[in-house]
Design a protein around this motif. Structure first.
Motif, PDB file in Angstrom:
ATOM      1  N   LEU A   1      34.596  41.699  66.193  1.00 55.01           N
ATOM      2  CA  LEU A   1      33.855  42.803  65.579  1.00 55.01           C
ATOM      3  C   LEU A   1      34.297  44.152  66.125  1.00 55.01           C
ATOM      4  O   LEU A   1      34.414  45.140  65.373  1.00 55.01           O
ATOM      5  CB  LEU A   1      32.347  42.590  65.811  1.00 55.01           C
ATOM      6  CG  LEU A   1      31.717  41.407  65.052  1.00 55.01           C
ATOM      7  CD1 LEU A   1      30.264  41.235  65.477  1.00 55.01           C
ATOM      8  CD2 LEU A   1      31.794  41.655  63.542  1.00 55.01           C
ATOM      9  N   VAL A   2      34.549  44.209  67.429  1.00 55.42           N
ATOM     10  CA  VAL A   2      34.994  45.473  68.040  1.00 55.42           C
ATOM     11  C   VAL A   2      36.346  45.893  67.471  1.00 55.42           C
ATOM     12  O   VAL A   2      36.576  47.060  67.116  1.00 55.42           O
ATOM     13  CB  VAL A   2      35.049  45.323  69.572  1.00 55.42           C
ATOM     14  CG1 VAL A   2      35.730  46.561  70.204  1.00 55.42           C
ATOM     15  CG2 VAL A   2      33.657  45.144  70.132  1.00 55.42           C
ATOM     16  N   VAL A   3      37.266  44.912  67.389  1.00 59.01           N
ATOM     17  CA  VAL A   3      38.588  45.218  66.849  1.00 59.01           C
ATOM     18  C   VAL A   3      38.490  45.696  65.405  1.00 59.01           C
ATOM     19  O   VAL A   3      39.147  46.649  64.983  1.00 59.01           O
ATOM     20  CB  VAL A   3      39.492  43.981  66.966  1.00 59.01           C
ATOM     21  CG1 VAL A   3      40.815  44.212  66.240  1.00 59.01           C
ATOM     22  CG2 VAL A   3      39.758  43.651  68.430  1.00 59.01           C
ATOM     23  N   ALA A   4      37.618  45.032  64.614  1.00 59.84           N
ATOM     24  CA  ALA A   4      37.464  45.429  63.224  1.00 59.84           C
ATOM     25  C   ALA A   4      36.894  46.839  63.109  1.00 59.84           C
ATOM     26  O   ALA A   4      37.330  47.633  62.266  1.00 59.84           O
ATOM     27  CB  ALA A   4      36.560  44.428  62.505  1.00 59.84           C
TER      28      ALA A   4
ATOM     29  N   GLY B   1      37.618  52.757  62.047  1.00 60.44           N
ATOM     30  CA  GLY B   1      37.560  54.158  62.476  1.00 60.44           C
ATOM     31  C   GLY B   1      38.909  54.827  62.385  1.00 60.44           C
ATOM     32  O   GLY B   1      39.019  55.996  61.983  1.00 60.44           O
ATOM     33  N   LEU B   2      39.946  54.111  62.752  1.00 63.29           N
ATOM     34  CA  LEU B   2      41.299  54.657  62.674  1.00 63.29           C
ATOM     35  C   LEU B   2      41.672  54.974  61.226  1.00 63.29           C
ATOM     36  O   LEU B   2      42.267  56.034  60.939  1.00 63.29           O
ATOM     37  CB  LEU B   2      42.290  53.665  63.274  1.00 63.29           C
ATOM     38  CG  LEU B   2      43.756  54.112  63.293  1.00 63.29           C
ATOM     39  CD1 LEU B   2      43.934  55.405  64.103  1.00 63.29           C
ATOM     40  CD2 LEU B   2      44.635  53.009  63.875  1.00 63.29           C
ATOM     41  N   LEU B   3      41.285  54.130  60.334  1.00 61.11           N
ATOM     42  CA  LEU B   3      41.566  54.382  58.923  1.00 61.11           C
ATOM     43  C   LEU B   3      40.843  55.635  58.435  1.00 61.11           C
ATOM     44  O   LEU B   3      41.398  56.432  57.646  1.00 61.11           O
ATOM     45  CB  LEU B   3      41.145  53.167  58.070  1.00 61.11           C
ATOM     46  CG  LEU B   3      42.030  51.934  58.207  1.00 61.11           C
ATOM     47  CD1 LEU B   3      41.417  50.776  57.428  1.00 61.11           C
ATOM     48  CD2 LEU B   3      43.433  52.227  57.669  1.00 61.11           C
ATOM     49  N   LEU B   4      39.590  55.842  58.867  1.00 62.60           N
ATOM     50  CA  LEU B   4      38.852  57.039  58.465  1.00 62.60           C
ATOM     51  C   LEU B   4      39.520  58.312  58.995  1.00 62.60           C
ATOM     52  O   LEU B   4      39.609  59.338  58.300  1.00 62.60           O
ATOM     53  CB  LEU B   4      37.410  56.943  58.964  1.00 62.60           C
ATOM     54  CG  LEU B   4      36.533  55.907  58.247  1.00 62.60           C
ATOM     55  CD1 LEU B   4      35.172  55.809  58.944  1.00 62.60           C
ATOM     56  CD2 LEU B   4      36.353  56.310  56.788  1.00 62.60           C
ATOM     57  N   LEU B   5      39.991  58.285  60.253  1.00 59.74           N
ATOM     58  CA  LEU B   5      40.669  59.449  60.829  1.00 59.74           C
ATOM     59  C   LEU B   5      41.941  59.790  60.055  1.00 59.74           C
ATOM     60  O   LEU B   5      42.247  60.947  59.776  1.00 59.74           O
ATOM     61  CB  LEU B   5      41.006  59.193  62.305  1.00 59.74           C
ATOM     62  CG  LEU B   5      39.811  59.175  63.271  1.00 59.74           C
ATOM     63  CD1 LEU B   5      40.265  58.791  64.675  1.00 59.74           C
ATOM     64  CD2 LEU B   5      39.160  60.578  63.309  1.00 59.74           C
TER      65      LEU B   5
END
Length: 394
Positions: free
Chosen positions: A361-364, A369-373
Protein backbone atom coordinates in the motif's frame (compact mmCIF):
# COMPACT_ATOMS: atom_id res chain seq x y z
CA UNK A 1 -23.67 -71.09 2.67
CA UNK A 2 -25.41 -73.16 0.00
CA UNK A 3 -27.32 -71.38 -2.71
CA UNK A 4 -31.07 -71.33 -3.08
CA UNK A 5 -32.76 -74.54 -4.15
CA UNK A 6 -32.65 -75.14 -7.90
CA UNK A 7 -35.94 -76.30 -9.41
CA UNK A 8 -36.16 -79.02 -12.01
CA UNK A 9 -34.17 -78.51 -15.21
CA UNK A 10 -35.03 -81.01 -17.91
CA UNK A 11 -33.57 -80.99 -21.42
CA UNK A 12 -35.28 -82.43 -24.50
CA UNK A 13 -33.89 -85.36 -26.38
CA UNK A 14 -32.20 -84.88 -29.77
CA UNK A 15 -35.47 -84.89 -31.71
CA UNK A 16 -36.98 -82.30 -29.41
CA UNK A 17 -33.84 -80.19 -29.65
CA UNK A 18 -34.03 -80.27 -33.43
CA UNK A 19 -37.65 -79.12 -33.33
CA UNK A 20 -36.72 -76.32 -30.94
CA UNK A 21 -33.90 -75.18 -33.20
CA UNK A 22 -36.23 -75.13 -36.19
CA UNK A 23 -38.59 -72.85 -34.30
CA UNK A 24 -35.64 -70.71 -33.25
CA UNK A 25 -34.58 -70.42 -36.89
CA UNK A 26 -38.04 -69.26 -37.88
CA UNK A 27 -38.07 -66.69 -35.09
CA UNK A 28 -34.64 -65.37 -36.03
CA UNK A 29 -35.63 -65.24 -39.68
CA UNK A 30 -38.52 -62.99 -38.73
CA UNK A 31 -36.02 -60.73 -37.00
CA UNK A 32 -33.92 -60.40 -40.13
CA UNK A 33 -31.22 -62.92 -39.19
CA UNK A 34 -32.48 -65.78 -41.28
CA UNK A 35 -29.13 -66.80 -42.85
CA UNK A 36 -27.49 -67.27 -39.46
CA UNK A 37 -30.41 -69.30 -38.22
CA UNK A 38 -30.53 -71.41 -41.35
CA UNK A 39 -26.82 -72.17 -40.99
CA UNK A 40 -27.19 -72.97 -37.30
CA UNK A 41 -30.13 -75.31 -37.53
CA UNK A 42 -28.33 -77.64 -39.94
CA UNK A 43 -25.27 -78.05 -37.72
CA UNK A 44 -24.64 -81.29 -35.81
CA UNK A 45 -25.23 -81.29 -32.05
CA UNK A 46 -22.29 -81.25 -29.65
CA UNK A 47 -22.46 -83.87 -26.91
CA UNK A 48 -21.29 -83.74 -23.28
CA UNK A 49 -20.76 -87.50 -23.00
CA UNK A 50 -20.77 -90.58 -25.23
CA UNK A 51 -22.02 -94.10 -24.62
CA UNK A 52 -19.51 -96.94 -24.61
CA UNK A 53 -20.52 -98.08 -28.09
CA UNK A 54 -20.53 -94.61 -29.68
CA UNK A 55 -17.75 -93.36 -31.93
CA UNK A 56 -15.80 -90.22 -31.17
CA UNK A 57 -17.14 -86.93 -32.54
CA UNK A 58 -16.76 -86.82 -36.30
CA UNK A 59 -15.75 -83.91 -38.49
CA UNK A 60 -18.59 -81.49 -39.16
CA UNK A 61 -19.12 -80.78 -42.84
CA UNK A 62 -21.26 -77.74 -42.05
CA UNK A 63 -19.99 -74.21 -41.45
CA UNK A 64 -21.83 -71.18 -40.10
CA UNK A 65 -20.78 -68.13 -42.07
CA UNK A 66 -22.94 -65.52 -40.35
CA UNK A 67 -22.07 -64.06 -36.96
CA UNK A 68 -23.86 -66.01 -34.20
CA UNK A 69 -26.58 -64.24 -32.24
CA UNK A 70 -24.50 -64.64 -29.08
CA UNK A 71 -21.85 -62.11 -30.13
CA UNK A 72 -24.46 -59.48 -30.93
CA UNK A 73 -26.31 -60.10 -27.67
CA UNK A 74 -23.07 -59.58 -25.75
CA UNK A 75 -22.13 -56.39 -27.63
CA UNK A 76 -18.76 -57.79 -28.68
CA UNK A 77 -18.27 -55.22 -31.46
CA UNK A 78 -17.80 -52.61 -28.72
CA UNK A 79 -15.81 -54.80 -26.34
CA UNK A 80 -13.23 -56.17 -28.81
CA UNK A 81 -11.34 -52.87 -29.37
CA UNK A 82 -10.77 -52.66 -25.60
CA UNK A 83 -9.48 -56.18 -24.91
CA UNK A 84 -9.05 -59.52 -26.63
CA UNK A 85 -7.61 -61.46 -23.72
CA UNK A 86 -3.94 -61.13 -24.65
CA UNK A 87 -1.60 -62.47 -21.98
CA UNK A 88 -4.24 -64.42 -20.07
CA UNK A 89 -4.66 -68.19 -19.73
CA UNK A 90 -8.07 -69.82 -19.37
CA UNK A 91 -8.12 -73.41 -18.12
CA UNK A 92 -10.84 -75.65 -19.56
CA UNK A 93 -11.59 -78.50 -17.15
CA UNK A 94 -13.67 -80.70 -19.41
CA UNK A 95 -13.43 -83.55 -21.93
CA UNK A 96 -10.12 -82.19 -23.28
CA UNK A 97 -9.32 -79.64 -25.97
CA UNK A 98 -8.04 -80.77 -29.36
CA UNK A 99 -4.63 -79.18 -29.86
CA UNK A 100 -5.07 -79.41 -33.62
CA UNK A 101 -8.29 -77.36 -33.78
CA UNK A 102 -7.53 -74.71 -36.46
CA UNK A 103 -9.29 -71.85 -34.64
CA UNK A 104 -7.11 -72.47 -31.56
CA UNK A 105 -3.86 -73.24 -33.38
CA UNK A 106 -0.75 -72.52 -31.34
CA UNK A 107 -2.65 -71.42 -28.24
CA UNK A 108 -3.49 -74.72 -26.52
CA UNK A 109 -1.35 -76.24 -23.79
CA UNK A 110 -2.54 -79.63 -22.58
CA UNK A 111 -1.85 -81.48 -19.34
CA UNK A 112 -1.42 -85.22 -19.84
CA UNK A 113 -3.93 -86.60 -22.33
CA UNK A 114 -6.12 -83.47 -22.31
CA UNK A 115 -4.90 -82.51 -25.78
CA UNK A 116 -7.27 -85.14 -27.22
CA UNK A 117 -11.04 -84.66 -27.22
CA UNK A 118 -13.12 -87.66 -28.26
CA UNK A 119 -16.41 -86.10 -27.13
CA UNK A 120 -15.92 -82.61 -28.54
CA UNK A 121 -17.48 -80.68 -25.66
CA UNK A 122 -14.21 -79.25 -24.32
CA UNK A 123 -13.08 -78.06 -27.74
CA UNK A 124 -16.51 -76.53 -28.40
CA UNK A 125 -16.26 -74.63 -25.10
CA UNK A 126 -12.68 -73.52 -25.77
CA UNK A 127 -13.91 -72.12 -29.08
CA UNK A 128 -16.55 -70.02 -27.31
CA UNK A 129 -13.80 -68.66 -25.09
CA UNK A 130 -10.90 -68.10 -27.47
CA UNK A 131 -11.47 -69.18 -31.10
CA UNK A 132 -10.05 -66.73 -33.61
CA UNK A 133 -12.48 -65.41 -36.24
CA UNK A 134 -12.56 -67.28 -39.53
CA UNK A 135 -11.74 -65.59 -42.83
CA UNK A 136 -15.28 -66.25 -44.02
CA UNK A 137 -16.98 -65.08 -40.82
CA UNK A 138 -18.88 -67.35 -38.49
CA UNK A 139 -18.36 -67.93 -34.76
CA UNK A 140 -15.45 -66.53 -32.79
CA UNK A 141 -14.44 -66.58 -29.15
CA UNK A 142 -14.83 -63.66 -26.79
CA UNK A 143 -11.08 -63.59 -26.07
CA UNK A 144 -9.38 -64.66 -29.34
CA UNK A 145 -5.90 -63.78 -28.06
CA UNK A 146 -6.14 -65.73 -24.81
CA UNK A 147 -4.36 -69.03 -24.30
CA UNK A 148 -6.17 -72.26 -23.40
CA UNK A 149 -4.92 -74.71 -20.79
CA UNK A 150 -6.59 -78.08 -21.42
CA UNK A 151 -7.18 -80.05 -18.21
CA UNK A 152 -9.00 -83.35 -18.22
CA UNK A 153 -12.00 -83.27 -15.90
CA UNK A 154 -13.67 -86.37 -17.33
CA UNK A 155 -12.86 -89.77 -18.71
CA UNK A 156 -12.30 -90.27 -22.44
CA UNK A 157 -16.03 -90.51 -23.14
CA UNK A 158 -17.14 -87.67 -20.90
CA UNK A 159 -17.93 -89.61 -17.71
CA UNK A 160 -16.83 -87.69 -14.64
CA UNK A 161 -16.42 -87.86 -10.88
CA UNK A 162 -15.88 -85.52 -7.96
CA UNK A 163 -12.22 -86.53 -7.73
CA UNK A 164 -11.56 -85.79 -11.39
CA UNK A 165 -13.14 -82.35 -11.24
CA UNK A 166 -11.48 -81.37 -7.95
CA UNK A 167 -8.09 -82.53 -9.19
CA UNK A 168 -8.61 -80.66 -12.47
CA UNK A 169 -9.33 -77.40 -10.63
CA UNK A 170 -6.23 -77.78 -8.48
CA UNK A 171 -4.01 -78.64 -11.44
CA UNK A 172 -5.25 -75.61 -13.36
CA UNK A 173 -4.54 -73.36 -10.40
CA UNK A 174 -1.05 -74.80 -9.98
CA UNK A 175 -0.34 -74.07 -13.65
CA UNK A 176 -1.14 -70.39 -13.13
CA UNK A 177 -4.45 -70.12 -15.00
CA UNK A 178 -6.12 -66.75 -14.45
CA UNK A 179 -9.60 -68.16 -15.16
CA UNK A 180 -10.70 -71.77 -14.60
CA UNK A 181 -13.75 -72.93 -16.54
CA UNK A 182 -15.39 -76.10 -15.21
CA UNK A 183 -18.00 -77.87 -17.34
CA UNK A 184 -19.31 -80.20 -14.65
CA UNK A 185 -22.29 -79.56 -12.37
CA UNK A 186 -22.27 -82.33 -9.75
CA UNK A 187 -24.96 -83.04 -7.18
CA UNK A 188 -22.45 -84.30 -4.62
CA UNK A 189 -18.88 -83.57 -3.59
CA UNK A 190 -19.69 -80.36 -1.72
CA UNK A 191 -16.75 -80.48 0.68
CA UNK A 192 -14.17 -81.63 -1.85
CA UNK A 193 -15.18 -79.19 -4.57
CA UNK A 194 -15.54 -76.31 -2.12
CA UNK A 195 -11.97 -76.97 -0.99
CA UNK A 196 -10.81 -77.08 -4.61
CA UNK A 197 -12.42 -73.71 -5.40
CA UNK A 198 -10.89 -72.22 -2.24
CA UNK A 199 -7.50 -73.57 -3.34
CA UNK A 200 -7.89 -71.91 -6.74
CA UNK A 201 -8.98 -68.63 -5.12
CA UNK A 202 -5.86 -68.76 -2.98
CA UNK A 203 -3.87 -68.93 -6.22
CA UNK A 204 -5.78 -65.88 -7.56
CA UNK A 205 -7.74 -67.90 -10.13
CA UNK A 206 -11.42 -67.26 -10.84
CA UNK A 207 -13.54 -70.43 -11.13
CA UNK A 208 -16.54 -70.23 -13.49
CA UNK A 209 -19.07 -73.08 -13.65
CA UNK A 210 -22.66 -73.83 -14.78
CA UNK A 211 -25.33 -73.55 -12.09
CA UNK A 212 -26.89 -76.87 -13.19
CA UNK A 213 -26.23 -79.67 -15.71
CA UNK A 214 -27.12 -79.23 -19.36
CA UNK A 215 -29.30 -82.32 -19.15
CA UNK A 216 -30.58 -84.76 -16.54
CA UNK A 217 -30.98 -88.50 -17.05
CA UNK A 218 -34.54 -89.52 -17.84
CA UNK A 219 -36.78 -89.57 -14.71
CA UNK A 220 -33.94 -88.20 -12.57
CA UNK A 221 -34.81 -85.69 -9.86
CA UNK A 222 -32.79 -82.46 -9.76
CA UNK A 223 -30.50 -81.78 -6.83
CA UNK A 224 -31.07 -78.80 -4.51
CA UNK A 225 -27.79 -77.30 -5.75
CA UNK A 226 -24.78 -78.28 -7.81
CA UNK A 227 -21.01 -78.07 -7.33
CA UNK A 228 -18.53 -76.48 -7.89
CA UNK A 229 -20.82 -73.58 -8.96
CA UNK A 230 -22.34 -73.33 -5.47
CA UNK A 231 -18.96 -73.07 -3.73
CA UNK A 232 -18.00 -69.66 -2.27
CA UNK A 233 -15.74 -67.82 -4.70
CA UNK A 234 -17.09 -69.53 -7.83
CA UNK A 235 -19.21 -67.74 -10.42
CA UNK A 236 -22.40 -69.72 -11.07
CA UNK A 237 -23.86 -69.15 -14.54
CA UNK A 238 -27.31 -69.73 -16.05
CA UNK A 239 -28.16 -69.78 -19.76
CA UNK A 240 -30.68 -67.95 -21.95
CA UNK A 241 -31.61 -68.21 -25.62
CA UNK A 242 -31.94 -65.94 -28.68
CA UNK A 243 -35.32 -64.60 -27.54
CA UNK A 244 -33.95 -63.74 -24.11
CA UNK A 245 -35.83 -66.59 -22.43
CA UNK A 246 -35.19 -70.22 -21.65
CA UNK A 247 -36.79 -73.42 -22.97
CA UNK A 248 -40.32 -74.02 -21.72
CA UNK A 249 -39.32 -77.34 -20.15
CA UNK A 250 -36.46 -75.73 -18.17
CA UNK A 251 -37.95 -74.01 -15.09
CA UNK A 252 -36.25 -70.96 -13.60
CA UNK A 253 -32.95 -71.84 -11.96
CA UNK A 254 -32.10 -70.17 -8.66
CA UNK A 255 -28.68 -69.44 -7.23
CA UNK A 256 -27.04 -68.10 -10.40
CA UNK A 257 -24.67 -65.13 -10.17
CA UNK A 258 -24.87 -64.32 -13.88
CA UNK A 259 -26.79 -65.29 -17.00
CA UNK A 260 -25.22 -65.50 -20.45
CA UNK A 261 -26.10 -66.83 -23.91
CA UNK A 262 -26.17 -70.62 -23.75
CA UNK A 263 -28.99 -71.92 -25.96
CA UNK A 264 -28.59 -72.44 -29.72
CA UNK A 265 -24.88 -71.68 -29.41
CA UNK A 266 -22.48 -72.28 -32.32
CA UNK A 267 -18.79 -73.15 -32.01
CA UNK A 268 -15.97 -75.34 -33.33
CA UNK A 269 -15.34 -79.08 -33.19
CA UNK A 270 -12.22 -81.12 -32.35
CA UNK A 271 -11.41 -81.78 -36.01
CA UNK A 272 -11.63 -79.74 -39.18
CA UNK A 273 -13.05 -76.27 -39.62
CA UNK A 274 -16.74 -77.20 -39.42
CA UNK A 275 -19.10 -76.09 -36.67
CA UNK A 276 -21.46 -77.64 -34.11
CA UNK A 277 -24.43 -76.34 -32.13
CA UNK A 278 -25.44 -76.90 -28.52
CA UNK A 279 -27.56 -75.66 -25.64
CA UNK A 280 -27.06 -75.53 -21.88
CA UNK A 281 -25.64 -73.67 -18.93
CA UNK A 282 -22.17 -75.10 -19.58
CA UNK A 283 -21.96 -72.96 -22.73
CA UNK A 284 -23.21 -69.88 -20.90
CA UNK A 285 -20.42 -70.40 -18.37
CA UNK A 286 -17.92 -70.49 -21.24
CA UNK A 287 -19.02 -67.01 -22.32
CA UNK A 288 -18.51 -65.72 -18.78
CA UNK A 289 -15.05 -67.32 -18.68
CA UNK A 290 -14.20 -65.54 -21.93
CA UNK A 291 -15.41 -62.21 -20.53
CA UNK A 292 -13.34 -62.79 -17.38
CA UNK A 293 -10.27 -63.22 -19.60
CA UNK A 294 -11.03 -59.87 -21.25
CA UNK A 295 -11.21 -58.13 -17.88
CA UNK A 296 -8.05 -59.78 -16.55
CA UNK A 297 -6.16 -58.73 -19.69
CA UNK A 298 -7.33 -55.11 -19.44
CA UNK A 299 -6.89 -54.84 -15.67
CA UNK A 300 -4.00 -57.20 -14.78
CA UNK A 301 -3.74 -55.65 -11.32
CA UNK A 302 -7.20 -56.87 -10.28
CA UNK A 303 -7.52 -59.94 -8.08
CA UNK A 304 -9.87 -62.79 -8.98
CA UNK A 305 -12.53 -61.61 -6.52
CA UNK A 306 -12.38 -58.11 -8.00
CA UNK A 307 -12.83 -59.49 -11.51
CA UNK A 308 -15.87 -61.44 -10.30
CA UNK A 309 -17.31 -58.30 -8.75
CA UNK A 310 -16.73 -56.29 -11.91
CA UNK A 311 -18.52 -58.89 -14.03
CA UNK A 312 -21.54 -59.09 -11.73
CA UNK A 313 -21.95 -55.44 -10.75
CA UNK A 314 -21.50 -54.14 -14.30
CA UNK A 315 -23.94 -56.69 -15.70
CA UNK A 316 -27.30 -55.75 -17.19
CA UNK A 317 -29.84 -55.62 -14.34
CA UNK A 318 -32.09 -58.67 -14.43
CA UNK A 319 -32.72 -61.77 -12.32
CA UNK A 320 -30.01 -63.01 -12.49
CA UNK A 321 -27.91 -60.16 -13.96
CA UNK A 322 -26.96 -60.65 -17.62
CA UNK A 323 -23.36 -60.60 -18.73
CA UNK A 324 -22.24 -57.35 -20.39
CA UNK A 325 -18.55 -57.56 -21.40
CA UNK A 326 -18.33 -53.94 -22.58
CA UNK A 327 -19.71 -52.63 -19.28
CA UNK A 328 -17.34 -54.91 -17.35
CA UNK A 329 -14.43 -53.37 -19.25
CA UNK A 330 -15.50 -49.73 -18.86
CA UNK A 331 -17.61 -49.28 -15.71
CA UNK A 332 -16.02 -47.31 -12.87
CA UNK A 333 -16.83 -49.13 -9.65
CA UNK A 334 -16.85 -47.40 -6.27
CA UNK A 335 -15.06 -48.79 -3.21
CA UNK A 336 -18.33 -49.64 -1.47
CA UNK A 337 -21.28 -51.16 -3.28
CA UNK A 338 -23.99 -48.56 -3.78
CA UNK A 339 -21.83 -45.68 -2.55
CA UNK A 340 -21.04 -42.59 -4.56
CA UNK A 341 -17.57 -41.06 -4.74
CA UNK A 342 -16.98 -38.48 -1.98
CA UNK A 343 -15.49 -35.15 -3.10
CA UNK A 344 -12.17 -34.05 -1.69
CA UNK A 345 -12.51 -31.59 1.23
CA UNK A 346 -12.20 -27.93 0.24
CA UNK A 347 -8.93 -26.24 1.29
CA UNK A 348 -9.28 -22.54 2.27
CA UNK A 349 -5.98 -20.66 1.87
CA UNK A 350 -4.65 -18.75 4.88
CA UNK A 351 -5.02 -14.92 4.84
CA UNK A 352 -1.97 -13.07 3.51
CA UNK A 353 0.50 -11.65 6.02
CA UNK A 354 -0.17 -8.04 7.16
CA UNK A 355 3.40 -6.71 6.67
CA UNK A 356 3.71 -7.41 2.92
CA UNK A 357 0.24 -5.96 2.38
CA UNK A 358 1.17 -2.67 4.21
CA UNK A 359 4.38 -2.37 2.24
CA UNK A 360 2.45 -2.76 -0.99
CA UNK A 361 0.00 0.00 0.00
CA UNK A 362 2.83 2.41 0.81
CA UNK A 363 4.53 1.73 -2.52
CA UNK A 364 1.24 2.22 -4.36
CA UNK A 365 0.57 5.54 -2.57
CA UNK A 366 4.05 6.84 -3.31
CA UNK A 367 3.65 5.95 -6.95
CA UNK A 368 0.32 7.75 -7.13
CA UNK A 369 1.83 10.88 -5.53
CA UNK A 370 4.68 10.88 -8.01
CA UNK A 371 2.23 10.71 -10.87
CA UNK A 372 0.31 13.71 -9.49
CA UNK A 373 3.52 15.78 -9.20
CA UNK A 374 4.48 14.96 -12.76
CA UNK A 375 1.02 15.92 -14.00
CA UNK A 376 1.10 19.22 -12.09
CA UNK A 377 4.53 20.04 -13.45
CA UNK A 378 3.32 19.43 -16.97
CA UNK A 379 0.73 22.21 -16.46
CA UNK A 380 2.65 24.77 -14.35
CA UNK A 381 6.07 24.77 -16.00
CA UNK A 382 4.89 25.82 -19.53
CA UNK A 383 2.84 28.71 -18.09
CA UNK A 384 5.73 29.94 -15.98
CA UNK A 385 8.04 30.00 -18.96
CA UNK A 386 5.45 31.99 -20.97
CA UNK A 387 5.52 34.83 -18.29
CA UNK A 388 9.28 34.63 -17.86
CA UNK A 389 8.50 33.38 -14.32
CA UNK A 390 6.86 36.68 -13.24
CA UNK A 391 3.93 36.61 -10.79
CA UNK A 392 0.46 36.72 -12.33
CA UNK A 393 -0.91 40.28 -12.88
CA UNK A 394 2.52 42.00 -12.72
Amino acid sequence: MPRARIPSRRRPRASAVAATLLMTAAALGALGTGPAAADSVSLPLVRSALAEDELCASVSSKKATAEPWTLGALGMSRARPLSQGSGTTVAVVDTGVAEGAPALSGRVTALGTAGEDCVGHGTFVAGLIAAKPGDDGGPAGLAPQARILAVRGTGERGETSVDQVADGIRQAADEGAAVIYVAAALADGKAQLTDAVAYASGKDALVVAPVAPDALPRNAEPAPWYWPASAPGALAVMDYGPDGGRPADAPLVGGADLAAPGDSVVSIGPKGSGHFIGSGASFAAAHVAGAAALVRARYPELKAAEVSRRLTEAAYPAAPPRLDPYAALTTVLTDAKGATPRPEPAVVPAPPAAEPRTRALVVAAAGAGLLLLVAAGAVVIPRGRARNWRPAGS
